[in-house]
Design a protein around this motif. Structure first.
Motif, PDB file in Angstrom:
ATOM      1  N   ARG A 199       1.221  -1.341  -0.174  1.00 24.16           N
ATOM      2  CA  ARG A 199      -0.022   0.119   0.246  1.00 24.16           C
ATOM      3  C   ARG A 199       0.690   1.267   0.412  1.00 24.16           C
ATOM      4  O   ARG A 199       1.899   1.118   0.506  1.00 24.16           O
ATOM      5  N   PRO A 200       0.421   2.306  -0.878  1.00 22.19           N
ATOM      6  CA  PRO A 200       1.372   3.260  -0.312  1.00 22.19           C
ATOM      7  C   PRO A 200       1.220   4.407   0.723  1.00 22.19           C
ATOM      8  O   PRO A 200       0.525   4.810   1.897  1.00 22.19           O
ATOM      9  N   ASP A 201       2.054   4.285   1.182  1.00 18.24           N
ATOM     10  CA  ASP A 201       2.295   5.622   2.040  1.00 18.24           C
ATOM     11  C   ASP A 201       2.799   4.414   3.491  1.00 18.24           C
ATOM     12  O   ASP A 201       2.441   4.959   4.496  1.00 18.24           O
ATOM     13  N   GLN A 202       3.228   3.455   3.352  1.00 18.12           N
ATOM     14  CA  GLN A 202       3.281   2.259   4.299  1.00 18.12           C
ATOM     15  C   GLN A 202       4.511   1.785   4.577  1.00 18.12           C
ATOM     16  O   GLN A 202       5.203   1.337   3.462  1.00 18.12           O
ATOM     17  N   ALA A 203       5.299   2.164   5.496  1.00 18.04           N
ATOM     18  CA  ALA A 203       7.555   2.346   4.934  1.00 18.04           C
ATOM     19  C   ALA A 203       6.900   0.483   5.149  1.00 18.04           C
ATOM     20  O   ALA A 203       6.233  -0.355   5.945  1.00 18.04           O
ATOM     21  N   SER A 204       8.500   0.436   4.423  1.00 16.82           N
ATOM     22  CA  SER A 204       8.555  -1.374   4.105  1.00 16.82           C
ATOM     23  C   SER A 204       9.749  -1.069   5.015  1.00 16.82           C
ATOM     24  O   SER A 204      10.898  -2.189   5.032  1.00 16.82           O
ATOM     25  N   VAL A 205      10.279  -0.556   5.463  1.00 25.01           N
ATOM     26  CA  VAL A 205      11.454  -0.736   6.330  1.00 25.01           C
ATOM     27  C   VAL A 205      11.729  -0.072   7.628  1.00 25.01           C
ATOM     28  O   VAL A 205      10.092  -0.347   8.007  1.00 25.01           O
ATOM     29  N   PHE A 206      12.575  -0.426   8.173  1.00 29.78           N
ATOM     30  CA  PHE A 206      12.535  -0.730  10.253  1.00 29.78           C
ATOM     31  C   PHE A 206      12.814   0.959  10.754  1.00 29.78           C
ATOM     32  O   PHE A 206      14.092   1.119  10.539  1.00 29.78           O
ATOM     33  N   ARG A 207      12.036   1.634  11.227  1.00 27.83           N
ATOM     34  CA  ARG A 207      12.543   3.063  11.679  1.00 27.83           C
ATOM     35  C   ARG A 207      12.368   2.705  13.044  1.00 27.83           C
ATOM     36  O   ARG A 207      11.366   2.187  13.823  1.00 27.83           O
ATOM     37  N   THR A 208      13.564   2.730  13.934  1.00 29.01           N
ATOM     38  CA  THR A 208      13.496   2.859  15.649  1.00 29.01           C
ATOM     39  C   THR A 208      12.398   3.960  16.097  1.00 29.01           C
ATOM     40  O   THR A 208      11.223   3.454  17.252  1.00 29.01           O
ATOM     41  N   PHE A 209      12.508   5.243  15.458  1.00 28.08           N
ATOM     42  CA  PHE A 209      11.306   6.219  16.030  1.00 28.08           C
ATOM     43  C   PHE A 209      11.733   7.133  15.004  1.00 28.08           C
ATOM     44  O   PHE A 209      11.865   7.126  13.766  1.00 28.08           O
ATOM     45  N   GLN A 210       9.917   7.154  15.166  1.00 25.95           N
ATOM     46  CA  GLN A 210       8.960   8.295  13.866  1.00 25.95           C
ATOM     47  C   GLN A 210       8.984   9.761  14.417  1.00 25.95           C
ATOM     48  O   GLN A 210       9.889   9.488  16.007  1.00 25.95           O
ATOM     49  N   GLY A 211       9.860  10.683  14.179  1.00 23.66           N
ATOM     50  CA  GLY A 211       9.913  11.972  14.177  1.00 23.66           C
ATOM     51  C   GLY A 211       9.997  13.055  13.196  1.00 23.66           C
ATOM     52  O   GLY A 211       9.490  13.253  12.060  1.00 23.66           O
ATOM     53  N   TRP A 212       9.509  13.560  13.897  1.00 21.02           N
ATOM     54  CA  TRP A 212       9.961  15.647  12.999  1.00 21.02           C
ATOM     55  C   TRP A 212      10.365  16.795  13.511  1.00 21.02           C
ATOM     56  O   TRP A 212      11.034  16.500  15.051  1.00 21.02           O
ATOM     57  N   LEU A 213      11.049  17.535  13.091  1.00 16.77           N
ATOM     58  CA  LEU A 213      12.045  18.252  13.463  1.00 16.77           C
ATOM     59  C   LEU A 213      11.104  19.816  13.173  1.00 16.77           C
ATOM     60  O   LEU A 213      10.253  19.819  12.238  1.00 16.77           O
TER      61      LEU A 213
ATOM     62  N   VAL B 156       6.518  20.963  10.194  1.00 10.86           N
ATOM     63  CA  VAL B 156       7.206  20.532  10.546  1.00 10.86           C
ATOM     64  C   VAL B 156       8.158  19.706   9.505  1.00 10.86           C
ATOM     65  O   VAL B 156       7.150  19.678   8.451  1.00 10.86           O
ATOM     66  N   ILE B 157       8.700  19.595   9.543  1.00 13.28           N
ATOM     67  CA  ILE B 157       9.520  18.212   8.688  1.00 13.28           C
ATOM     68  C   ILE B 157       9.968  16.867   9.213  1.00 13.28           C
ATOM     69  O   ILE B 157      10.397  16.820   9.796  1.00 13.28           O
ATOM     70  N   TYR B 158       8.827  15.996   8.661  1.00 12.00           N
ATOM     71  CA  TYR B 158      10.037  14.758   9.309  1.00 12.00           C
ATOM     72  C   TYR B 158      10.866  13.872   9.054  1.00 12.00           C
ATOM     73  O   TYR B 158      10.508  13.447   7.600  1.00 12.00           O
ATOM     74  N   ILE B 159      11.413  13.347  10.023  1.00 12.58           N
ATOM     75  CA  ILE B 159      12.138  13.137   9.774  1.00 12.58           C
ATOM     76  C   ILE B 159      12.804  11.361  11.052  1.00 12.58           C
ATOM     77  O   ILE B 159      12.936  11.784  11.839  1.00 12.58           O
ATOM     78  N   PRO B 160      12.124  10.737  10.219  1.00  9.32           N
ATOM     79  CA  PRO B 160      12.181   9.273  10.847  1.00  9.32           C
ATOM     80  C   PRO B 160      13.872   8.880  11.574  1.00  9.32           C
ATOM     81  O   PRO B 160      14.868   8.875  11.563  1.00  9.32           O
ATOM     82  N   ALA B 161      14.055   8.179  12.809  1.00 11.62           N
ATOM     83  CA  ALA B 161      15.414   7.176  12.988  1.00 11.62           C
ATOM     84  C   ALA B 161      15.254   6.423  12.279  1.00 11.62           C
ATOM     85  O   ALA B 161      14.784   5.617  12.816  1.00 11.62           O
ATOM     86  N   MET B 162      16.591   5.523  11.756  1.00 14.87           N
ATOM     87  CA  MET B 162      16.121   4.533  10.459  1.00 14.87           C
ATOM     88  C   MET B 162      17.983   4.262  11.413  1.00 14.87           C
ATOM     89  O   MET B 162      18.771   4.850  10.208  1.00 14.87           O
ATOM     90  N   PRO B 163      18.599   2.910  11.567  1.00 14.55           N
ATOM     91  CA  PRO B 163      19.774   2.411  11.197  1.00 14.55           C
ATOM     92  C   PRO B 163      20.166   1.752  10.159  1.00 14.55           C
ATOM     93  O   PRO B 163      19.660   1.161   9.567  1.00 14.55           O
ATOM     94  N   GLN B 164      21.175   1.107  10.051  1.00 14.49           N
ATOM     95  CA  GLN B 164      21.997   0.543   8.995  1.00 14.49           C
ATOM     96  C   GLN B 164      21.763  -0.411   9.127  1.00 14.49           C
ATOM     97  O   GLN B 164      22.162  -1.540  10.398  1.00 14.49           O
ATOM     98  N   THR B 165      21.139  -1.507   8.354  1.00 16.57           N
ATOM     99  CA  THR B 165      20.396  -2.614   8.814  1.00 16.57           C
ATOM    100  C   THR B 165      20.280  -2.844   7.039  1.00 16.57           C
ATOM    101  O   THR B 165      19.824  -2.662   6.247  1.00 16.57           O
ATOM    102  N   PRO B 166      20.594  -4.611   6.640  1.00 16.08           N
ATOM    103  CA  PRO B 166      20.159  -4.888   5.139  1.00 16.08           C
ATOM    104  C   PRO B 166      19.462  -4.797   4.222  1.00 16.08           C
ATOM    105  O   PRO B 166      19.026  -4.018   3.497  1.00 16.08           O
TER     106      PRO B 166
END
Length: 430
Positions: free
Chosen positions: A230-244, A364-374
């Motif tokens: 589904r569009p706008d459904q994140a396929s990645v692993f974000r540890t935290f959602q966030g905004w500035l 606000v600008i949406y900027i989540p936290a996302m770590p390096q994983t494969p």
């Protein structure tokens, strides 16, 4: 009758999950959980805004264990002074100029008065994501996660933050928003349907909810949070959602609201589909554990809603999830200033205030936290191709064919090695 019935196959899914624990154990766990929910919701209501931790960016490396534990338990935090306030305010001015120069830029909420913009590569967004302090804050949040085994995993480096390009909003005062009721990101029905994502909640589903660790990494690395594309459904692993924050925004001024307890809300939302009330939803005794029974005969997953070819949610509501007392426990984050950042755990129930009673824009600008994983790195490499081509990132609705914008960011706008690494770009600029 449910106006949005779920497919009948979800009854089998429910029975498959429940077979892993005895009914008696789940019933006991549910009763124990409801008692704890009652206690924690009382505390949240009493504490109000104080239930959301606030720290200074300059103090991140010197926080006490008590402060870190509070952040992890609440699953949300305001980090003050991540970016210089003047620089952040300038980014907002630049966004307004970009919109004025590109009146065809897609946006929504409400019709005819665009305030939530489906744009990803404006100079303000690109520079904000690559800012060294933003990257440091993201890495600090990523490192709140851990492997219980302590062994780690190949290709995982929590100290290397990656960029997940998202949108921005410039919300006008006096305009009501109804598009973001309480909800949870990072997987809808996938929380139960995808085996790896389900394993992140295995202690809860086994009836041992007190053992649940929302910061354990192992099963999140290969979890599929977007089974239906589904569009706008994140396929990645974000540890935290966030905004500035790019402007001052205070409670009642269109800001974020959270349920500030990630363990309790996870346990309740994950177990809720397996129990149903035996009294009407509006019965004053609805909160009594004795008025709930095990449900293994319906495909219901309350708060999961069919949407096009997939699903949205979980969307907990006061009616379907009464014990969370969302009308009183959804807590607005404290007042923020340009350059502050707000983060919430990927499992936290959150919403956006319907009203904006302030006098100025809330930006606000949406900027989540996302770590390096494969998995994340593979996405970022595809995302970098989208950036260089000036089209939308892979997880979002595709750009309209032939649409161009004046003043998009270019590769040379990202100069520092850490920012280029986070964006999946080569370190050396040609």
């Amino acid at each position: 009758m449910d106006p949005n019935p779920l497919p009948s196959r979800f009854l089998q899914l429910k029975r498959e999950i429940i077979s892993m624990a005895t009914g008696e154990h789940l019933i006991s766990a549910w009763g124990d959980l409801l008692q704890e929910v009652a206690k924690r919701t009382d505390e949240i209501i009493q504490q109000g805004h104080d239930s959301i931790p606030q720290v200074n960016f300059s103090d991140l490396d010197a926080l006490s264990s008590e402060q870190i534990d509070a952040i992890k338990r609440r699953g949300s935090v305001v980090i003050r002074g991540v970016v210089d306030s003047t620089e952040a305010a300038q980014w907002k001015s630049d966004l307004v100029e970009f919109i004025n120069n590109n009146p065809h830029a897609p946006g929504s909420f409400p019709e005819g008065d665009k305030q939530f913009f489906h744009l990803y590569w404006t100079p303000s967004q690109v520079r904000a994501r690559a800012h060294p302090n933003v990257l440091k804050a993201n890495a600090w949040l990523n490192k709140l996660y851990h492997f219980k085994s302590g062994k780690g995993a190949d290709g995982v480096d929590l100290s290397v933050p990656l960029v997940y390009a998202d949108r921005f909003r410039i919300r006008h005062p006096g305009v009501q928003w109804d598009a973001f009721p309480p909800h949870v990101d990072g997987g809808t029905i996938e929380r139960w349907e995808d085996r790896n994502l389900r394993r992140c909640f295995q202690d809860i589903l086994a009836g041992n909810w007190r053992a649940h660790d929302p910061y354990e990494l192992e099963h999140r690395l290969d979890a599929r949070s977007s089974l239906y594309g589904r569009p706008d459904q994140a396929s990645v692993f974000r540890t935290f959602q966030g905004w500035l924050a790019l402007s001052e925004t205070a409670p009642t001024q269109g800001t974020l609201k959270v349920f500030p307890d990630v363990v309790i809300s996870n346990a309740y939302i994950m177990l809720r589909p397996f129990f149903r009330p035996v009294v009407p939803l509006d019965d004053p005794t609805i909160l009594d554990p004795k008025n709930w029974e095990l449900d293994t005969s319906t495909p219901d997953f309350p708060g999961i809603i069919p949407w096009n070819t997939g699903f949205i949610g979980p969307r907990p509501t006061p009616e379907l999830h009464p014990h969370l007392r969302l009308d009183k426990t959804m807590t607005s984050v404290p007042k923020v200033y340009p350059g502050d950042m707000v983060f919430w755990h990927c499992d936290v129930v959150h919403s956006v205030e319907q009203e904006h009673t302030g006098a100025n824009d809330s930006a606000v600008i949406y900027i989540p936290a996302m770590p390096q994983t494969p998995q994340n790195l593979a996405y970022v490499q595809r995302q970098a191709e989208a950036f260089l081509a000036g089209v939308n990132p892979p997880d979002f609705g595709q750009s309209m064919e032939g649409v161009t914008y004046v003043g998009l960011a270019v590769e040379s706008d990202i100069k520092e090695p850490a920012g280029r690494l986070a964006m999946g770009l080569p370190i050396q600029v040609a």
